[in-house]
Design an enzyme around this catalytic site. Structure first.
Site, PDB file in Angstrom:
ATOM      1  N   HIS A  99       0.917  -1.138  -0.047  1.00 27.99           N
ATOM      2  CA  HIS A  99       0.074   0.062   0.214  1.00 27.99           C
ATOM      3  C   HIS A  99       0.759   1.380   0.087  1.00 27.99           C
ATOM      4  O   HIS A  99       1.901   1.249   0.510  1.00 27.99           O
ATOM      5  CB  HIS A  99      -0.796  -0.061   1.263  1.00 27.99           C
ATOM      6  N   HIS A 101       0.838   5.229   1.114  1.00 28.93           N
ATOM      7  CA  HIS A 101      -0.164   6.239   1.851  1.00 28.93           C
ATOM      8  C   HIS A 101      -0.125   7.611   1.100  1.00 28.93           C
ATOM      9  O   HIS A 101       0.917   8.060   0.584  1.00 28.93           O
ATOM     10  CB  HIS A 101       0.636   6.389   3.379  1.00 28.93           C
TER      11      HIS A 101
HETATM   12  P1  DGP Z   1       1.971   0.410   7.414  1.00 28.54           P
HETATM   13  O1  DGP Z   1       2.515   0.674   8.652  1.00 28.54           O
HETATM   14  O2  DGP Z   1       2.505   1.150   6.421  1.00 28.54           O
HETATM   15  O3  DGP Z   1       1.621  -1.070   7.107  1.00 28.54           O
HETATM   16  O4  DGP Z   1       0.379   1.089   7.496  1.00 28.54           O
HETATM   17  C1  DGP Z   1      -0.811   0.365   7.736  1.00 28.54           C
HETATM   18  C2  DGP Z   1      -1.989   1.605   7.650  1.00 28.54           C
HETATM   19  O5  DGP Z   1      -3.133   0.738   7.571  1.00 28.54           O
HETATM   20  C3  DGP Z   1      -2.189   2.188   9.038  1.00 28.54           C
HETATM   21  O6  DGP Z   1      -2.038   3.554   9.017  1.00 28.54           O
HETATM   22  C4  DGP Z   1      -3.592   2.018   9.655  1.00 28.54           C
HETATM   23  C5  DGP Z   1      -4.051   1.553   8.444  1.00 28.54           C
HETATM   24  N1  DGP Z   1      -5.290   0.431   8.739  1.00 28.54           N
HETATM   25  C6  DGP Z   1      -4.978  -0.820   9.382  1.00 28.54           C
HETATM   26  N2  DGP Z   1      -6.058  -1.499   9.610  1.00 28.54           N
HETATM   27  C7  DGP Z   1      -7.092  -0.672   8.841  1.00 28.54           C
HETATM   28  C8  DGP Z   1      -8.379  -1.148   8.453  1.00 28.54           C
HETATM   29  O7  DGP Z   1      -8.926  -2.016   9.130  1.00 28.54           O
HETATM   30  N3  DGP Z   1      -9.011  -0.136   7.726  1.00 28.54           N
HETATM   31  C9  DGP Z   1      -8.312   0.953   7.146  1.00 28.54           C
HETATM   32  N4  DGP Z   1      -9.315   1.858   6.578  1.00 28.54           N
HETATM   33  N5  DGP Z   1      -7.256   1.447   7.612  1.00 28.54           N
HETATM   34  C10 DGP Z   1      -6.444   0.326   8.387  1.00 28.54           C
END
Ligand code: DGP
Length: 136
Positions: A99, A101
């Protein structure tokens, strides 16, 4: 690859605030935003990160990042965005589904980058040579 929370979002098994979708990618709001409008862009295909993604999937994800970054910026009246991505736990990856950001920024004072250090030019030349030799 094992299912992650993002695979479940792709399959609509759990809710998300989806802002964009096409055949290969999905974009939705981060549940723990760094700033309002913080959006995640993912491939629908379950790939772990930069170390296993194929070129076509990565290109599709980056097309979507480019398409929606201006909309994220403008929707919250920001002046810029960070486009950030973490790969493996050592780099802060928590969800093991690739992903990117997109984080809106209004003003330079909102953030600080990680600490940077000077490098001796000889060290840099050796490191550059090592990386060149390691590229597959
Ligand atoms: P990373 O550290 O780059 O793997 O960030 C993962 C991101 O995913 C973090 O900023 C929070 C987001 N995240 C985790 N679980 C969920 C979820 O269930 N729904 C959404 N919309 N975001 C999520």
């Amino acid at each position: 690859m094992e299912d992650t929370i993002f695979t479940k979002i792709v399959r609509r098994e759990i809710p998300a605030d989806i802002v964009y979708e096409d055949a290969e990618t999905l974009a939705f709001l981060d549940v723990k935003p760094v700033a309002p409008g913080h959006t995640l862009v993912i491939p629908k295909k379950p790939v772990r990160n930069i170390f296993d993604v194929d070129d076509k999937t990565l290109a599709a994800v980056m097309r979507t990042v480019r398409k929606i970054a201006p909309a994220v910026r403008d929707a919250v009246g920001a002046h810029g965005v960070h486009i950030n991505s973490n790969h493996e736990a050592a780099a802060g990856q928590i969800v093991f589904h690739l992903h990117f950001h997109i984080i809106p920024r209004h003003d330079r004072n909102e953030f600080s980058f990680w600490e940077q250090k000077e490098t001796a030019s000889r060290d840099a030349a050796l490191l550059a040579e090592k990386i060149r030799q390691t590229i597959g």
